[in-house]
Enzyme design. Structure first.
Site, mmCIF file in Angstrom:
data_model
loop_
_atom_site.group_PDB
_atom_site.id
_atom_site.type_symbol
_atom_site.label_atom_id
_atom_site.label_comp_id
_atom_site.label_asym_id
_atom_site.label_seq_id
_atom_site.Cartn_x
_atom_site.Cartn_y
_atom_site.Cartn_z
ATOM 1 N N HIS A 49 -1.324 -9.247 -5.264
ATOM 2 C CA HIS A 49 -1.641 -8.623 -3.811
ATOM 3 C C HIS A 49 -2.830 -8.890 -3.173
ATOM 4 C CE1 HIS A 49 2.177 -6.619 -4.179
ATOM 5 N NE2 HIS A 49 1.861 -5.957 -5.086
ATOM 6 N N ARG A 74 -4.626 -10.101 -12.769
ATOM 7 C CA ARG A 74 -3.023 -9.550 -12.565
ATOM 8 C C ARG A 74 -2.477 -10.812 -11.973
ATOM 9 N NH1 ARG A 74 -0.938 -4.638 -9.324
ATOM 10 N NH2 ARG A 74 -1.809 -5.461 -7.371
ATOM 11 N N GLU A 150 5.998 0.374 -13.721
ATOM 12 C CA GLU A 150 5.874 0.871 -12.202
ATOM 13 C C GLU A 150 7.467 0.880 -11.633
ATOM 14 O OE1 GLU A 150 3.539 -2.310 -10.314
ATOM 15 O OE2 GLU A 150 4.542 -3.926 -11.561
ATOM 16 N N ASP A 176 4.164 1.644 -7.022
ATOM 17 C CA ASP A 176 5.523 1.379 -7.272
ATOM 18 C C ASP A 176 6.378 2.220 -7.875
ATOM 19 O OD1 ASP A 176 6.102 -1.405 -5.827
ATOM 20 O OD2 ASP A 176 4.941 -2.072 -7.154
#
Length: 255
Positions: A49, A74, A150, A176
């Site tokens: 993200h 990530r 998540e 999430d």
């Protein structure tokens, strides 16, 4: 010698505290240098993200090595090609998004470990330069491999995910998780059902001998999670820290 993530983890355990993980979403080396000055145990680059692409991540890895700051990443997804490349670039921790089943966890494990434990292709050019010619022999011993929990599906599959060889533990993505549980993405949940689920993830992971980490948006919440006994707590991202400091400065100046 470059400071290893395993060194930082051992130091935190000796001190009886969780690993304190910073979170970086911007690709600017100057931001990394600013964060490195403030005693984070390690730092995660967000390629899912955040605004960091793989080439920029490699540049930041070189910057971090000069600052003795261990890096995790990530990746954008549970993708063997990207994960393997990040490890070749010297990252020693992978926080993999959307691991919803034991099959997903096995896919992650195959990506991070060399044969016979996995299917990672040999070619650690930058990692070998950073950690020495024998890097490939001991790379698995220095990796922190975390499956993100998540979704409701992942919550139900948690014992099976934790049982997968080659996975160090789990990393809770509260936004999430709360989105799938109550239809509202909340980075620091207050809904009792979600709070209980987050606590249960930590308890289950640690009871199974696994590593338990959790994402946080604020220092207060990170401190709260540290007091609960998480093995790693993530603090606010670089964007959040800059935004918060900017807002506070404007408020103070304007009175």
């Amino acid at each position: 010698m470059t400071r290893r993530l395993s060194h930082a983890l051992a130091e935190a355990r000796t001190a009886g505290r969780p690993l304190l993980n910073g979170w970086m979403m911007t690709p600017e080396p100057a931001v990394l240098e600013a964060l490195a000055a403030h005693d984070w145990d390690c730092l995660t680059l967000d390629l899912q993200h955040g605004q960091i692409d793989p080439t920029q991540a490699r540049t930041l890895a070189r910057t971090a090595a000069g600052l003795d700051l261990p890096l995790l990443a990530r990746p954008a997804w549970n993708d063997m090609a990207q994960i393997s490349r990040l490890l070749d670039d010297g990252f020693e921790g992978i926080i993999c998004p959307m691991v919803n089943s034991a099959a997903d966890a096995r896919q992650l494990a195959r990506a991070v470990h060399y044969a016979p434990s996995g299917e990672r292709s040999y070619g650690p050019v930058r990692a070998r330069a950073a950690y020495g010619a024998d890097y490939w022999k001991e790379s698995s011993d220095n990796l922190l491999v975390l499956a993100m929990i998540e979704t409701r599906e992942a919550l139900e599959a948690l014992p099976d995910i934790l049982a997968v060889d080659g996975i160090s533990g789990v990393y809770v993505g509260p936004a999430d998780l709360s989105l799938t549980m109550i239809g509202q993405p909340t980075g620091e949940p207050t809904n009792p059902e979600v709070v209980a689920a987050v606590d249960r993830i930590r308890e289950t992971a640690q009871a199974a001998g696994g590593f338990a980490a959790v994402h946080n948006l604020t220092p207060d919440h990170a401190s709260k999670m540290a007091a609960k006994g998480w093995d790693m707590v993530t603090g606010p991202s670089d964007i959040a820290l800059l935004s918060g400091a900017s807002a506070a400065a404007v408020k103070q100046i304007r009175g």
